[in-house]
Motif scaffolding. Structure first.
Motif, PDB file in Angstrom:
ATOM      1  N   GLN A 199      30.776 -10.568  59.962  1.00 54.91           N
ATOM      2  CA  GLN A 199      31.099 -10.466  61.115  1.00 54.91           C
ATOM      3  C   GLN A 199      30.671 -11.519  62.359  1.00 54.91           C
ATOM      4  O   GLN A 199      29.547 -11.738  62.509  1.00 54.91           O
ATOM      5  N   GLY A 200      31.759 -12.561  62.630  1.00 56.53           N
ATOM      6  CA  GLY A 200      31.302 -13.542  63.411  1.00 56.53           C
ATOM      7  C   GLY A 200      30.518 -14.601  62.763  1.00 56.53           C
ATOM      8  O   GLY A 200      31.018 -15.011  61.655  1.00 56.53           O
ATOM      9  N   ALA A 201      29.260 -14.863  63.080  1.00 54.48           N
ATOM     10  CA  ALA A 201      28.200 -15.777  62.420  1.00 54.48           C
ATOM     11  C   ALA A 201      27.166 -14.851  61.383  1.00 54.48           C
ATOM     12  O   ALA A 201      26.334 -15.438  61.179  1.00 54.48           O
ATOM     13  N   SER A 202      27.462 -13.709  61.225  1.00 49.07           N
ATOM     14  CA  SER A 202      26.487 -12.886  60.371  1.00 49.07           C
ATOM     15  C   SER A 202      26.946 -12.469  59.254  1.00 49.07           C
ATOM     16  O   SER A 202      28.197 -12.113  59.150  1.00 49.07           O
TER      17      SER A 202
ATOM     18  N   PRO B  44      35.777  -6.760  64.555  1.00 52.22           N
ATOM     19  CA  PRO B  44      35.445  -7.654  65.336  1.00 52.22           C
ATOM     20  C   PRO B  44      34.027  -7.157  65.926  1.00 52.22           C
ATOM     21  O   PRO B  44      33.019  -7.950  66.236  1.00 52.22           O
ATOM     22  N   GLN B  45      33.751  -5.899  66.336  1.00 45.05           N
ATOM     23  CA  GLN B  45      32.590  -5.170  66.847  1.00 45.05           C
ATOM     24  C   GLN B  45      31.884  -4.445  66.117  1.00 45.05           C
ATOM     25  O   GLN B  45      30.697  -3.763  66.446  1.00 45.05           O
ATOM     26  N   HIS B  46      32.480  -3.654  64.887  1.00 47.59           N
ATOM     27  CA  HIS B  46      31.800  -2.676  64.079  1.00 47.59           C
ATOM     28  C   HIS B  46      31.854  -2.943  62.635  1.00 47.59           C
ATOM     29  O   HIS B  46      32.563  -3.708  62.254  1.00 47.59           O
TER      30      HIS B  46
ATOM     31  N   LEU C 203      31.808   9.216  56.598  1.00 43.87           N
ATOM     32  CA  LEU C 203      31.789   7.594  56.740  1.00 43.87           C
ATOM     33  C   LEU C 203      30.709   7.378  57.757  1.00 43.87           C
ATOM     34  O   LEU C 203      30.239   8.139  58.776  1.00 43.87           O
ATOM     35  N   LEU C 204      29.998   6.166  57.555  1.00 45.45           N
ATOM     36  CA  LEU C 204      29.105   5.860  58.650  1.00 45.45           C
ATOM     37  C   LEU C 204      29.789   4.427  59.228  1.00 45.45           C
ATOM     38  O   LEU C 204      30.466   3.794  58.596  1.00 45.45           O
ATOM     39  N   ILE C 205      29.610   4.397  60.671  1.00 48.98           N
ATOM     40  CA  ILE C 205      30.193   3.359  61.546  1.00 48.98           C
ATOM     41  C   ILE C 205      28.899   2.706  61.918  1.00 48.98           C
ATOM     42  O   ILE C 205      28.123   3.468  62.812  1.00 48.98           O
ATOM     43  N   TRP C 206      28.481   1.349  61.855  1.00 47.09           N
ATOM     44  CA  TRP C 206      27.449   0.846  62.514  1.00 47.09           C
ATOM     45  C   TRP C 206      27.838   0.109  63.624  1.00 47.09           C
ATOM     46  O   TRP C 206      28.886  -0.834  63.483  1.00 47.09           O
ATOM     47  N   HIS C 207      27.291   0.154  64.863  1.00 49.56           N
ATOM     48  CA  HIS C 207      27.413  -0.580  66.238  1.00 49.56           C
ATOM     49  C   HIS C 207      26.653  -1.588  66.300  1.00 49.56           C
ATOM     50  O   HIS C 207      25.299  -1.269  66.740  1.00 49.56           O
ATOM     51  N   PRO C 208      26.634  -3.054  65.721  1.00 56.10           N
ATOM     52  CA  PRO C 208      25.506  -3.981  65.954  1.00 56.10           C
ATOM     53  C   PRO C 208      25.040  -4.068  67.445  1.00 56.10           C
ATOM     54  O   PRO C 208      23.667  -4.022  67.594  1.00 56.10           O
ATOM     55  N   GLU C 209      25.891  -4.276  68.242  1.00 59.11           N
ATOM     56  CA  GLU C 209      25.323  -4.472  69.714  1.00 59.11           C
ATOM     57  C   GLU C 209      24.653  -3.440  70.486  1.00 59.11           C
ATOM     58  O   GLU C 209      23.687  -3.787  71.303  1.00 59.11           O
ATOM     59  N   LYS C 210      24.947  -2.239  70.036  1.00 65.93           N
ATOM     60  CA  LYS C 210      24.245  -1.100  70.695  1.00 65.93           C
ATOM     61  C   LYS C 210      23.216  -0.458  69.684  1.00 65.93           C
ATOM     62  O   LYS C 210      22.597   0.634  70.113  1.00 65.93           O
ATOM     63  N   ALA C 211      22.885  -0.815  68.433  1.00 67.89           N
ATOM     64  CA  ALA C 211      22.032  -0.496  67.628  1.00 67.89           C
ATOM     65  C   ALA C 211      22.331   1.058  67.332  1.00 67.89           C
ATOM     66  O   ALA C 211      21.415   1.734  67.200  1.00 67.89           O
TER      67      ALA C 211
ATOM     68  N   THR D 167      42.528   3.506  49.089  1.00 70.14           N
ATOM     69  CA  THR D 167      42.317   2.394  49.355  1.00 70.14           C
ATOM     70  C   THR D 167      42.063   2.208  51.115  1.00 70.14           C
ATOM     71  O   THR D 167      42.292   3.317  51.830  1.00 70.14           O
ATOM     72  N   SER D 168      41.187   1.206  51.203  1.00 68.49           N
ATOM     73  CA  SER D 168      40.894   1.222  52.517  1.00 68.49           C
ATOM     74  C   SER D 168      40.726  -0.393  53.080  1.00 68.49           C
ATOM     75  O   SER D 168      40.734  -1.356  52.174  1.00 68.49           O
ATOM     76  N   ALA D 169      41.029  -0.489  54.385  1.00 70.03           N
ATOM     77  CA  ALA D 169      41.314  -1.937  54.946  1.00 70.03           C
ATOM     78  C   ALA D 169      40.990  -1.563  56.514  1.00 70.03           C
ATOM     79  O   ALA D 169      41.208  -0.693  56.902  1.00 70.03           O
ATOM     80  N   VAL D 170      40.708  -2.864  56.926  1.00 69.88           N
ATOM     81  CA  VAL D 170      40.485  -2.921  58.419  1.00 69.88           C
ATOM     82  C   VAL D 170      41.674  -3.558  59.160  1.00 69.88           C
ATOM     83  O   VAL D 170      42.209  -4.474  58.708  1.00 69.88           O
ATOM     84  N   SER D 171      42.226  -2.779  60.213  1.00 74.30           N
ATOM     85  CA  SER D 171      43.278  -3.214  61.083  1.00 74.30           C
ATOM     86  C   SER D 171      42.806  -4.600  61.862  1.00 74.30           C
ATOM     87  O   SER D 171      41.739  -4.390  62.331  1.00 74.30           O
ATOM     88  N   ASN D 172      43.652  -5.066  62.298  1.00 77.92           N
ATOM     89  CA  ASN D 172      43.703  -6.053  63.313  1.00 77.92           C
ATOM     90  C   ASN D 172      43.049  -5.596  64.976  1.00 77.92           C
ATOM     91  O   ASN D 172      42.629  -6.361  65.609  1.00 77.92           O
ATOM     92  N   SER D 173      43.379  -4.364  64.974  1.00 73.39           N
ATOM     93  CA  SER D 173      42.830  -3.811  66.226  1.00 73.39           C
ATOM     94  C   SER D 173      41.346  -3.005  66.173  1.00 73.39           C
ATOM     95  O   SER D 173      40.869  -2.520  67.155  1.00 73.39           O
ATOM     96  N   GLY D 174      40.687  -3.215  65.014  1.00 73.61           N
ATOM     97  CA  GLY D 174      39.291  -2.653  64.819  1.00 73.61           C
ATOM     98  C   GLY D 174      39.079  -1.455  64.180  1.00 73.61           C
ATOM     99  O   GLY D 174      38.289  -1.077  64.001  1.00 73.61           O
ATOM    100  N   GLY D 175      40.239  -0.641  63.817  1.00 76.17           N
ATOM    101  CA  GLY D 175      40.023   0.637  63.299  1.00 76.17           C
ATOM    102  C   GLY D 175      40.171   0.124  61.676  1.00 76.17           C
ATOM    103  O   GLY D 175      40.347  -0.705  61.069  1.00 76.17           O
ATOM    104  N   LEU D 176      39.598   1.422  60.711  1.00 74.89           N
ATOM    105  CA  LEU D 176      39.607   1.639  59.583  1.00 74.89           C
ATOM    106  C   LEU D 176      41.015   2.309  58.899  1.00 74.89           C
ATOM    107  O   LEU D 176      41.047   3.488  59.150  1.00 74.89           O
ATOM    108  N   LEU D 177      41.770   1.698  58.011  1.00 71.06           N
ATOM    109  CA  LEU D 177      42.769   2.325  57.569  1.00 71.06           C
ATOM    110  C   LEU D 177      42.441   2.756  56.328  1.00 71.06           C
ATOM    111  O   LEU D 177      41.746   2.238  55.455  1.00 71.06           O
ATOM    112  N   LEU D 178      42.978   3.995  56.106  1.00 69.77           N
ATOM    113  CA  LEU D 178      42.456   4.806  54.825  1.00 69.77           C
ATOM    114  C   LEU D 178      43.814   5.453  54.254  1.00 69.77           C
ATOM    115  O   LEU D 178      44.654   5.864  54.903  1.00 69.77           O
TER     116      LEU D 178
END
Length: 818
Positions: free
Chosen positions: A141-144, A202-204, A221-229, A275-286
């Motif tokens: 995610q970015g540089a991480s 991009p953000q999660h 499922l678990l969703i981690w928000h890095p900016e908000k911890a 099957t799972s994948a990430v969409s370009n809008s930031g959601g998780l496709l299942l």
């Protein structure tokens, strides 16, 4: 095939470096491989995981014949396997990137491509700190870098249940600068957890449970928000969403994280994920094993997109999901599906002759999709014409699907009713008519009516306002999906208001009630505004709450499924929902609202009717039940008092009186006593007896005796009063003395005004004959007599008397004595 898409070949591998070798790799039978293109689409990486000799390898191919050294990496089977190919942003040049090749034991090679030079190894790094650690999933995610690693226990004979939680989710920054690479410190996102597949938007970061995970931990499922911890726990299909802020390392422990949610999660079914994948809008496709595609948003909510046709998917069947703008592309069993993510409408369905297909990145080409096959690269173009944006096929299908559910609930037959049967049989005309009206009105937005039956035309004119409202609602839903983050709140508020109004004007069954519960939970403020609007709540000039809702809306609020109907699944009746909303945003209005509902019930239902909302559990008790679950402050005591008093029921009034006495609010005690003593003699006696007992125990009511003594019931005698006082005198530990120094004892002087009032009051028996005793003349006048001629058969010497023709006691009392 639907739509008007065009599939054409744009490359036969001739524009790739070593294109013939790439074609050979793609034609090597059913060998499992992973193909990934770079963000700029200029490089293609092929990872062969289980390859016969010479060795498993990863190979990079340059597109458009870019010159430079090639990249090819092999590894020996005993050596840990490669787990990921990641593209990281590089700040050296805007839009540039580096390639990170991550191995299972944590070794990471960072490569950079330079034009005319080729691939160069920048540095080799070690991600994991432990020697025994093993990476099972990694993303960037970015540089991480974010990865899930296994940390085997030191004891080989450890309990298998404890070994299941031997994984850890970690993160580490990888900064690319002019001086080289700099690896940040390891951050622990989650420890003592089961195995997760990590997917980055991009953000999660989405944490999807692995297929081999225990069933107890594969329900969410678990969703981690890095900016908000912040970590979100979500079971999308069940509507469960819970968020926790990770301020310390102790809160990132998996078992402690779920401590407060175990009871709710234990009853859920395991997630069905193929099957799972990430969409370009930031959601998780299942995609489920049944072919259902859903989108899990970063806030934990789930949205249905499309149902693929065909048989259930096997665990090993290959499925590809990728989004291009607002279009979802899916390759399943040799068929390409193109679906509009916003409306769920199938845009294109095309049978492919290629056995193996891979999606490629095509930057800057939003209206086309590039496919890599064994014979070359193909481009599939689709046009976004005006007709393609029309949502009528989806709406028509919704009409028939809703009709199926409606008729199935009311059918005595055990056979399942389907959309196809509904369309073919022609037995039910209502969905056919509504579908025709919808199609006609959507096609004729700005054109004169044509091609509609006369019967349907009359129905269209009748329901034109409802249809216009429905269409505006659909447009608003589309705006919410496509809106920017700053506009979402205003759109959601308007959408919630329209949805609440729509449900309240339809049948509030169990499904609609569960839907309203989810709305009030997810959008509490917007739901409160919608409630005020639907009930037309406002204060009049005197500050009193008034509601101008229609009788139909009141019936939906007070009727509908009750608690015993919906069970204990967390869904509450609509009245309780509204009370909770009042309590959260306007607690001072709650008692007035309950009073308004009681007034409507008294008008609309008979007092002894079992169907009445008051016939089961009184409304004020239902409101008190909501208050008990949300009681947090001293202000809630005042709300409880108002709810008890607004019911005007004797037991509730006495309960409120005792509550005020415990709070020692004597001014309010006397006010309540004065107001409700007028309601009934029995309630008057209970109130006065209660206050007389308090008067006997302490001197705090002494300032209010002038207001208290007039409330004394007429049937109480001086003996009754003294009995109550003596029964409630406080018990003293010392011998009583004539004159106490404390000054808080009851004296005869304090009771004297009350006793005088009772003694001087006329007796009840005297009042019964008051009219007779207070006659205007004394003695009363003699009533007139009637003289009759005596009968010959009678004795001539016997006197004949005639009684007055009356039977009233007063008349008899006024008669003459004989």
């Amino acid at each position: 095939m639907k739509g008007a898409g065009m599939l054409r070949q744009i490359s036969d591998f001739s524009d790739f470096s070593r294109g013939h070798w790439l074609q050979e790799l793609l034609c090597q039978g059913d060998e499992p491989r992973h193909i990934q293109s770079s963000p700029d689409g200029q490089h293609l990486l092929v990872l062969q995981k289980h390859r016969p000799p010479p060795l498993p390898r990863v190979v990079a191919f340059q597109r458009h014949c870019i010159s430079g050294a090639d990249l090819e990496r092999n590894w020996q089977p005993p050596q840990p396997a490669l787990v990921g190919l990641l593209f990281l942003q590089s700040p050296l040049v805007l839009g540039s990137w580096v390639l990170a090749i991550v191995w299972e034991h944590g070794r990471t090679e960072v490569w950079h491509f330079v034009v005319a030079v080729g691939w160069q190894l920048l540095q080799t790094l070690e991600l994991c700190q432990g020697v025994r650690a093993r990476i099972v999933s990694v993303c960037s995610q970015g540089a991480s870098l974010v990865w899930c690693e296994e940390r085997p226990p030191l004891d080989a004979h450890s309990d298998m249940s404890k070994c299941a939680f031997r994984f850890c989710v970690c993160t580490r920054a990888l900064e690319v600068g002019e001086q080289g690479l700099r690896l940040g410190t390891v951050g622990i996102v989650l420890h003592n957890s089961p195995e997760y597949q990590v997917l980055a938007s991009p953000q999660h970061i989405f944490l999807v449970p692995a297929t081999a995970t225990f069933a107890t931990t594969s329900k969410f499922l678990l969703i981690w928000h890095p900016e908000k911890a912040k970590l979100t726990i979500t079971a999308p299909s069940a509507g469960f969403i819970h968020r926790k802020v990770l301020h310390s390392s102790s809160k990132s422990d998996f078992r402690k994280l779920l401590l407060g949610s175990v009871g709710l999660l234990s009853g859920l079914a395991p997630l069905d994920i193929h099957t799972s994948a990430v969409s370009n809008s930031g959601g998780l496709l299942l995609m489920s094993t049944k072919g259902t595609v859903t989108m899990v948003e970063p806030d934990g909510t789930q949205r249905h997109i499309f149902d693929m046709e065909g048989c259930p998917l096997a665990q090993g069947s290959h499925v590809q999901l990728k989004t291009f703008g607002s279009i979802l592309a899916c390759v399943l069993a040799g068929v390409l599906y193109l679906v509009d993510q916003n409306t769920g409408r199938l845009i294109e369905k095309k049978l492919l002759s290629m056995k193996e297909v891979h999606f490629l990145e095509s930057p800057g080409e939003e209206d086309s999709i590039q496919l890599l096959t064994q014979t070359g690269i193909y481009s599939f173009s689709f046009s976004k014409s005006e007709d393609s944006s029309r949502p009528e096929p989806c709406l028509v299908e919704m009409v028939f699907e809703e009709a199926c559910r409606y008729y199935q609930r009311r059918s005595l037959s055990t056979s399942k009713l389907t959309v196809e049967k509904l369309k073919k049989d022609g037995v039910f005309q209502a969905p056919v008519a509504l579908a025709a009206i919808l199609q006609h009105s959507l096609h004729q937005k700005q054109k004169p009516a044509r091609g509609l039956q006369d019967t349907y035309a009359k129905l269209l004119s009748t329901m034109s306002l409802e249809l216009q409202s429905f269409m505006s609602l659909e447009v608003l839903k589309t705006c919410v999906v496509c809106a920017q983050e700053s506009e979402v709140e205003s759109y959601c508020s308007e959408l919630v208001e329209q949805e609440v109004s729509r449900v309240l004007h339809s049948e509030v069954d169990k499904d609609n009630l569960a839907y309203l519960n989810s709305i009030f939970t997810s959008f509490p403020k917007a739901a409160w505004k919608a409630t005020k609007s639907c009930l037309q709540l406002q204060q009049n000039g005197d500050g009193l709450l008034v509601a101008r809702a229609t009788p139909e809306v009141w019936k939906k609020v007070l009727g509908g499924p009750q608690q015993e109907d919906v069970g204990q699944n967390g869904v509450v009746p609509l009245f309780e929902l509204i009370c909770a909303s009042f309590l959260r945003f306007k607690p001072k209005w709650l008692a007035s609202f309950v009073e308004l509902t009681q007034q409507y019930v008294s008008i609309s239902w008979a007092y002894s009717s079992k169907d009445s909302p008051e016939g089961r559990v009184p409304l004020y008790k239902r409101a008190l039940g909501v208050l008990a679950k949300n009681k947090h402050s001293a202000a809630d005591n005042e709300t409880e008092l108002e709810l008890l008093l607004c019911s005007k029921r004797p037991k509730a009034v006495l309960q409120a009186l005792h509550l005020l006495i415990r709070m020692r609010r004597w001014q309010r005690v006397v006010e309540v006593a004065e107001k409700f003593s007028k309601f009934s003699p029995l309630l008057n006696k209970e109130i006065f007896t209660t206050l007389l007992a308090e008067f006997a125990q302490h001197r705090e009511l002494d300032p209010y005796l002038d207001l208290l003594w007039p409330l004394c019931p007429a049937e109480l005698t001086a003996s009754d009063i003294l009995t109550v006082v003596l029964q409630h005198l406080p018990h003293s530990q010392e011998d009583p003395v004539p004159f106490s120094s404390e000054g808080n004892q009851l004296t005869v002087g304090l009771l004297k005004p009350l006793l005088q009032r009772v003694v001087q009051r006329p007796c009840i028996q005297d009042e019964m004959y008051l009219d007779a005793l207070q006659s205007s003349t004394f003695p009363p006048p003699t009533p007139p007599r009637e003289h009759k001629i005596p009968s010959k058969a009678a004795d001539d010497d016997a006197p004949q008397l005639s009684m007055p023709r009356t039977s009233s006691p007063s008349a008899l009392l006024q008669g003459d004595s004989v």
